[in-house]
Design an enzyme around this catalytic site. Structure first.
Site, PDB file in Angstrom:
ATOM      1  N   ARG A 197       0.661  -1.239  -0.059  1.00 22.73           N
ATOM      2  CA  ARG A 197       0.244   0.039   0.041  1.00 22.73           C
ATOM      3  C   ARG A 197       0.937   1.206   0.021  1.00 22.73           C
ATOM      4  NH1 ARG A 197      -3.361  -3.067   3.353  1.00 22.73           N
ATOM      5  NH2 ARG A 197      -5.122  -3.940   2.457  1.00 22.73           N
ATOM      6  N   ARG A 230       0.032  23.192 -17.136  1.00 20.13           N
ATOM      7  CA  ARG A 230       0.543  22.095 -17.145  1.00 20.13           C
ATOM      8  C   ARG A 230       0.712  21.459 -18.616  1.00 20.13           C
ATOM      9  NH1 ARG A 230       2.033  17.349 -12.781  1.00 20.13           N
ATOM     10  NH2 ARG A 230       3.094  16.180 -13.968  1.00 20.13           N
ATOM     11  N   ASN A 265       2.857  20.158 -22.997  1.00 21.64           N
ATOM     12  CA  ASN A 265       2.396  19.169 -24.218  1.00 21.64           C
ATOM     13  C   ASN A 265       2.887  19.886 -25.636  1.00 21.64           C
ATOM     14  OD1 ASN A 265       1.322  16.717 -24.443  1.00 21.64           O
ATOM     15  ND2 ASN A 265      -0.520  17.469 -25.346  1.00 21.64           N
ATOM     16  N   LYS A 323       9.740  23.174 -14.787  1.00 20.36           N
ATOM     17  CA  LYS A 323       8.932  21.812 -14.597  1.00 20.36           C
ATOM     18  C   LYS A 323       8.121  21.772 -13.093  1.00 20.36           C
ATOM     19  CE  LYS A 323       7.363  17.491 -15.251  1.00 20.36           C
ATOM     20  NZ  LYS A 323       7.440  16.098 -15.796  1.00 20.36           N
ATOM     21  N   HIS A 370       4.111  18.078 -28.600  1.00 21.37           N
ATOM     22  CA  HIS A 370       3.520  16.546 -28.403  1.00 21.37           C
ATOM     23  C   HIS A 370       2.284  15.925 -29.151  1.00 21.37           C
ATOM     24  CE1 HIS A 370       6.879  16.973 -25.517  1.00 21.37           C
ATOM     25  NE2 HIS A 370       6.454  15.628 -24.687  1.00 21.37           N
ATOM     26  N   GLU A 415      -2.197  17.754 -13.432  1.00 18.47           N
ATOM     27  CA  GLU A 415      -2.342  18.008 -14.819  1.00 18.47           C
ATOM     28  C   GLU A 415      -3.757  18.654 -15.063  1.00 18.47           C
ATOM     29  OE1 GLU A 415      -0.998  16.199 -19.141  1.00 18.47           O
ATOM     30  OE2 GLU A 415      -0.040  15.464 -17.315  1.00 18.47           O
ATOM     31  N   HIS A 457       3.637  12.819 -30.613  1.00 19.68           N
ATOM     32  CA  HIS A 457       2.923  11.210 -30.184  1.00 19.68           C
ATOM     33  C   HIS A 457       2.406  10.746 -31.331  1.00 19.68           C
ATOM     34  CE1 HIS A 457       2.217  12.658 -25.629  1.00 19.68           C
ATOM     35  NE2 HIS A 457       3.384  12.001 -25.966  1.00 19.68           N
ATOM     36  N   LYS A 486       4.566  11.735 -11.628  1.00 22.72           N
ATOM     37  CA  LYS A 486       3.849  10.960 -12.203  1.00 22.72           C
ATOM     38  C   LYS A 486       4.324   9.460 -12.542  1.00 22.72           C
ATOM     39  CE  LYS A 486       2.372  13.655 -16.322  1.00 22.72           C
ATOM     40  NZ  LYS A 486       1.855  13.425 -17.510  1.00 22.72           N
ATOM     41  N   GLU A 532      13.645  18.074 -24.970  1.00 26.71           N
ATOM     42  CA  GLU A 532      12.656  18.549 -24.045  1.00 26.71           C
ATOM     43  C   GLU A 532      13.378  19.709 -23.435  1.00 26.71           C
ATOM     44  OE1 GLU A 532       9.771  17.262 -23.530  1.00 26.71           O
ATOM     45  OE2 GLU A 532       9.854  15.129 -24.310  1.00 26.71           O
ATOM     46  N   HIS A 536      11.549   9.296 -28.480  1.00 26.12           N
ATOM     47  CA  HIS A 536      10.568  10.353 -27.964  1.00 26.12           C
ATOM     48  C   HIS A 536      11.011  11.746 -28.471  1.00 26.12           C
ATOM     49  CE1 HIS A 536       7.388  12.302 -25.660  1.00 26.12           C
ATOM     50  NE2 HIS A 536       8.210  12.805 -25.191  1.00 26.12           N
TER      51      HIS A 536
HETATM   52  N1  LIG Z   1       6.392  10.119 -15.762  1.00 29.18           N
HETATM   53  C1  LIG Z   1       6.636  11.330 -16.479  1.00 29.18           C
HETATM   54  O1  LIG Z   1       6.382  12.458 -16.090  1.00 29.18           O
HETATM   55  C2  LIG Z   1       7.410  10.957 -17.661  1.00 29.18           C
HETATM   56  C3  LIG Z   1       7.914  11.838 -18.654  1.00 29.18           C
HETATM   57  C4  LIG Z   1       8.492  11.714 -19.760  1.00 29.18           C
HETATM   58  C5  LIG Z   1       8.676  10.199 -20.014  1.00 29.18           C
HETATM   59  N2  LIG Z   1       8.267   9.326 -19.276  1.00 29.18           N
HETATM   60  C6  LIG Z   1       8.656   8.050 -19.608  1.00 29.18           C
HETATM   61  O2  LIG Z   1       9.901   7.790 -19.655  1.00 29.18           O
HETATM   62  C7  LIG Z   1      10.456   6.698 -20.458  1.00 29.18           C
HETATM   63  C8  LIG Z   1      11.539   7.046 -21.386  1.00 29.18           C
HETATM   64  O3  LIG Z   1      12.586   7.374 -20.628  1.00 29.18           O
HETATM   65  P1  LIG Z   1      14.161   7.348 -21.238  1.00 29.18           P
HETATM   66  O4  LIG Z   1      14.294   7.582 -22.362  1.00 29.18           O
HETATM   67  O5  LIG Z   1      15.007   7.670 -20.106  1.00 29.18           O
HETATM   68  O6  LIG Z   1      14.207   5.721 -21.346  1.00 29.18           O
HETATM   69  P2  LIG Z   1      14.941   4.361 -20.675  1.00 29.18           P
HETATM   70  O7  LIG Z   1      14.678   4.554 -19.420  1.00 29.18           O
HETATM   71  O8  LIG Z   1      14.581   3.315 -21.581  1.00 29.18           O
HETATM   72  O9  LIG Z   1      16.450   4.686 -20.885  1.00 29.18           O
HETATM   73  C9  LIG Z   1      16.936   4.829 -22.161  1.00 29.18           C
HETATM   74  C10 LIG Z   1      18.312   3.777 -22.487  1.00 29.18           C
HETATM   75  O10 LIG Z   1      19.301   4.171 -21.808  1.00 29.18           O
HETATM   76  C11 LIG Z   1      19.965   3.409 -20.972  1.00 29.18           C
HETATM   77  N3  LIG Z   1      20.465   4.058 -19.580  1.00 29.18           N
HETATM   78  C12 LIG Z   1      19.823   4.679 -18.918  1.00 29.18           C
HETATM   79  N4  LIG Z   1      20.967   5.429 -18.224  1.00 29.18           N
HETATM   80  C13 LIG Z   1      22.023   5.189 -18.562  1.00 29.18           C
HETATM   81  C14 LIG Z   1      23.383   5.436 -18.462  1.00 29.18           C
HETATM   82  N5  LIG Z   1      23.584   6.671 -17.321  1.00 29.18           N
HETATM   83  N6  LIG Z   1      24.396   5.237 -19.366  1.00 29.18           N
HETATM   84  C15 LIG Z   1      24.139   4.349 -20.195  1.00 29.18           C
HETATM   85  N7  LIG Z   1      22.908   3.822 -20.701  1.00 29.18           N
HETATM   86  C16 LIG Z   1      22.043   4.244 -19.903  1.00 29.18           C
HETATM   87  C17 LIG Z   1      18.887   2.328 -20.394  1.00 29.18           C
HETATM   88  O11 LIG Z   1      19.180   0.907 -20.040  1.00 29.18           O
HETATM   89  C18 LIG Z   1      17.953   2.393 -21.708  1.00 29.18           C
HETATM   90  O12 LIG Z   1      18.557   1.321 -22.692  1.00 29.18           O
HETATM   91  C19 LIG Z   1       9.136   6.359 -21.123  1.00 29.18           C
HETATM   92  O13 LIG Z   1       8.500   5.143 -20.667  1.00 29.18           O
HETATM   93  C20 LIG Z   1       8.197   7.549 -21.178  1.00 29.18           C
HETATM   94  O14 LIG Z   1       6.812   7.108 -20.815  1.00 29.18           O
HETATM   95  C21 LIG Z   1       7.711   9.502 -18.176  1.00 29.18           C
HETATM   96 ZN   LIG Z   2       7.888  14.622 -24.042  1.00 35.49          ZN
END
Ligand SMILES: NC(=O)c1ccc[n+]([C@@H]2O[C@H](COP(=O)([O-])OP(=O)(O)OC[C@H]3O[C@@H](n4cnc5c(N)ncnc54)[C@H](O)[C@@H]3O)[C@@H](O)[C@H]2O)c1
Ligand SMILES: [Zn+2]
Length: 351
Positions: A124, A245, A249, A230, A252, A240, A256, A146, A188, A268
């Site tokens: 929980r 907020r 987008n 942010k 996006h 949001e 998207h 989020k 971003e 992305h």
């Molecule tokens: N919660 C939110 O507000 C929010 C906002 C934007 C994106 N997201 C989410 O974030 C995700 C994308 O995140 P991402 O782009 O970081 O992808 P990811 O977490 O898949 O990382 C990208 C790659 O980099 C590697 N990696 C991570 N750190 C490393 C480092 N220091 N050195 C070498 N390799 C490294 C990972 O193993 C992976 O292969 C998506 O699922 C998206 O939906 C969430």
């Molecule tokens: Zn984004």
């Protein structure tokens, strides 16, 4: 050490720090002890980050008398599922983690989203710390609380809003990050400049080479500015619901759609870059934005190594599948000029 305090307006007791500094991870053991975060820690990471940084973090914590264990899952978006959450929760039970334990999330946005969700539902809800290791996670996903995982029906459809106890942004982790992931996150940052901070946009124009070469000072500067933007918006609006907020987008809506059309082979930030150029085109057509501003943005995106055109253009149907629509109308975010954006409802069939 630069520190940003996050205070969510609707829950004033949940405030927490974001530390931004090369080497700030060294102060993690003291922070955990002083703030009584947990009795035992699960360092959650993905398979790739585990090898590069997870094992050394575990060693370091143990040396500092922190009771910790590594848990991990296969890297990549394909792992961001309820199934992985269930497997990790079972593993935590087997390893005797309980409601007095906490999770240390080490990784990119996938680990961050999944780990935050796991922490918010395990027994929980237990505490968690974010240590984002990709530029995208640092400036976006690790900030705001989020959390969530994907369903077959779409991305991020199951989730919670749950804030961490602290975020440690250690620039050292970016040293091992592949260049395309730096560029991915940089999109971003450029977005933050366009919607809210002309100074940040100008700084990137001037210092782009340093940023791409991972100069620590330049990275710290753009990271601090981005996180501040942010934080300022999410503090007012954790869930949001207001126009502010929605500004995140920007780029996006088309982005998207392009991401989905590419079956998520397009990173992305790369999709958002094209999305930014597309929305600016529309803004110029509607005389909302001056052509010279649209050109200036496109030039910076190109210099950063981001794409600005796409062979396929998203059609009305692709855009309509975006969750931010209501009926035939959708909120579109336009930039009036660099540093100033606003949202406006548009009838999609008019596009
Ligand atoms: N919660 C939110 O507000 C929010 C906002 C934007 C994106 N997201 C989410 O974030 C995700 C994308 O995140 P991402 O782009 O970081 O992808 P990811 O977490 O898949 O990382 C990208 C790659 O980099 C590697 N990696 C991570 N750190 C490393 C480092 N220091 N050195 C070498 N390799 C490294 C990972 O193993 C992976 O292969 C998506 O699922 C998206 O939906 C969430
Ligand atoms: Zn984004």
């Amino acid at each position: 050490m630069p520190k940003i305090k996050v205070k969510i307006a609707s829950r004033p007791r949940d405030k927490y720090p974001v530390f931004i500094k090369e080497g700030c991870i060294n102060s993690l053991p003291d922070f955990l002890k002083e703030n009584n975060i947990g009795k035992k820690y699960a360092i959650l990471t993905d398979s790739k980050t585990k090898k590069i940084h997870g094992e050394s973090l575990l060693k370091f914590l143990k040396k500092n008398k922190i009771d910790a264990e590594l848990i991990s899952f296969d890297q990549g978006e394909k792992s961001k599922t309820l199934k992985t959450v269930a497997q990790l929760a079972e593993e935590m039970i087997k390893k005797h983690f309980d409601r007095n334990s906490a999770i240390i999330i080490l990784g990119g946005g996938v680990v961050g989203d999944l780990g935050g969700f796991l922490a918010s539902v395990f027994m929980r809800g237990i505490s968690y710390i974010q240590i984002p290791t990709t530029l995208l996670a640092i400036v976006d996903s690790a900030i705001g609380g989020k959390t969530g995982v994907d369903l077959e029906g779409g991305k991020n459809l199951i989730g919670t809003t749950c804030q961490p106890k602290a975020v440690f942004v250690d620039i050292n982790y970016l040293k091992t990050l592949p260049q395309n992931q730096i560029i991915n996150g940089l999109c971003e940052v450029i977005k933050y400049g366009i919607i809210k901070d002309k100074g940040l946009f100008k700084y990137i124009e001037k210092n782009l080479e340093k940023i791409l070469n991972k100069d620590a000072k330049a990275l710290e500067h753009i990271i601090e500015k981005s996180i501040k933007i942010k934080v300022k918006i999410i503090e007012k609006d954790e869930r949001e619901t207001n126009d502010e907020r929605i500004l995140f987008n920007y780029g996006h809506t088309f982005g998207h759609a392009l991401e989905k059309m590419s079956n998520y082979t397009l990173l992305h930030g790369f999709a958002i870059s094209i999305g930014i150029v597309m929305i600016n085109c529309l803004a110029v057509e509607k005389k909302i934005m001056k052509e010279k501003d649209a050109e200036r943005i496109k030039t910076l995106l190109k210099r950063a190594g981001l794409p600005t055109t796409s062979m396929k253009k998203p059609g009305t149907k692709d855009i309509l599948s975006d969750k931010k629509r209501s009926g035939d109308y959708m909120n579109f975010v336009f930039a009036k000029k660099i540093g100033k954006a606003f949202s406006q409802k548009e009838k999609i069939t008019n596009l």
